[in-house]
Enzyme design. Structure first.
Site, PDB file in Angstrom:
ATOM      1  N   GLY A 226       0.769  -1.248   0.000  1.00  0.00           N
ATOM      2  CA  GLY A 226       0.000   0.000   0.000  1.00  0.00           C
ATOM      3  C   GLY A 226       0.797   1.293   0.000  1.00  0.00           C
TER       4      GLY A 226
ATOM      5  N   ASP B  79      -4.493   2.298  11.068  1.00  0.00           N
ATOM      6  CA  ASP B  79      -5.893   1.998  11.354  1.00  0.00           C
ATOM      7  C   ASP B  79      -5.965   1.473  12.797  1.00  0.00           C
ATOM      8  OD1 ASP B  79      -8.607   1.624  10.244  1.00  0.00           O
ATOM      9  OD2 ASP B  79      -8.188  -0.497  10.332  1.00  0.00           O
TER      10      ASP B  79
ATOM     11  N   LYS C 221      -6.313   7.036  10.932  1.00  0.00           N
ATOM     12  CA  LYS C 221      -7.726   6.911  11.350  1.00  0.00           C
ATOM     13  C   LYS C 221      -7.720   6.690  12.850  1.00  0.00           C
ATOM     14  CE  LYS C 221     -10.008   4.234   7.692  1.00  0.00           C
ATOM     15  NZ  LYS C 221     -10.540   2.879   7.424  1.00  0.00           N
TER      16      LYS C 221
ATOM     17  N   ASP D 263      -6.030  -0.242  -1.486  1.00  0.00           N
ATOM     18  CA  ASP D 263      -6.808  -1.114  -2.359  1.00  0.00           C
ATOM     19  C   ASP D 263      -8.073  -1.632  -1.695  1.00  0.00           C
ATOM     20  OD1 ASP D 263      -5.435  -2.912  -0.499  1.00  0.00           O
ATOM     21  OD2 ASP D 263      -6.171  -4.523  -1.790  1.00  0.00           O
TER      22      ASP D 263
ATOM     23  N   ARG E 206      -5.515   0.725  -6.412  1.00  0.00           N
ATOM     24  CA  ARG E 206      -4.276   1.340  -5.908  1.00  0.00           C
ATOM     25  C   ARG E 206      -3.794   2.460  -6.822  1.00  0.00           C
ATOM     26  NH1 ARG E 206      -2.348  -2.029  -1.822  1.00  0.00           N
ATOM     27  NH2 ARG E 206      -2.596  -4.260  -2.140  1.00  0.00           N
TER      28      ARG E 206
END
Ligand code: XMP
Length: 183
Positions: free
Chosen positions: A43, A102, A130, A158, A164
């Protein structure tokens, strides 16, 4: 692909402005020291390549891979692999670069693993944070943007391996989830 996007949360100009800002912070923090940027695949490849090109200081580049197997939009079991060679870790100052922070599980596990392998220091820089989703105690040292608790794609992020290559960050339409999860 663009038709699957419900809402653009960060457009290309906003992204570049945010990266310029965080790149300056990282540059000042590491100026005059030796360090290695460790990009967390897959990522972070887009973010890491834009970030390092805005840091006019000497640095080395390494990669590590983290994959989580869940239902597509939530974190599941975490597999860490593709670690740099021991010589690239032992005694080094490392900056983990990831797409999104996350629950915090990926970066906190990676940090622990790299420290166990002899790193002198492990800090992190994330594209998106986040904070509402945090499940373990972990904070990034640098972040480009804070985002609400919404599953996002694009700019390296993704869903089921796709999106992506979108140049912006957006949320997916429900139909796009259903299409990929069911079929
Ligand atoms: P943790 O929970 O370990 O998560 O901090 C980090 C990894 O989870 C994935 N992730 C997302 N991927 N859109 C994505 O495309 C999201 O909104 C999202 N939230 C978490 C991602 O792989 C990240 O590296």
């Amino acid at each position: 692909m663009h038709d699957d996007i419900e809402k653009v949360l960060l457009d290309e100009q906003q992204i570049i402005a945010g990266i310029d800002k965080v790149a300056k912070q990282v540059t000042e923090a590491y100026r005059g020291t030796e360090f290695t940027v460790v990009s967390v695949l897959k990522g972070s490849c887009v973010f890491a390549s834009d970030l390092i090109r805005r840091m006019p200081i000497p640095l080395e580049l390494a990669f590590v891979s983290a994959s989580s197997y869940g239902d597509g939009t939530t974190s599941g079991q975490l597999d860490l692999n593709f670690f740099p060679a021991e010589g690239e870790i032992r005694g080094k100052r490392l900056l983990l670069v990831d797409d999104i922070l996350d629950t915090g599980k990926t970066l906190s596990r990676l940090k622990g693993e790299l420290m166990k392998r002899g790193a002198a220091e492990v800090r992190s820089c994330v594209f998106l944070d986040k904070p509402a989703r945090r499940a373990v105690e972990y904070d990034a040292d640098f972040r480009a943007f804070e985002v609400e608790d919404l599953f996002v794609v694009g700019y390296g992020l993704d869903f089921a391996g796709r999106y992506r290559n979108l140049p912006y960050v957006g949320s997916l339409k429900k139909e796009a989830y259903a299409g990929l999860v069911d079929g």
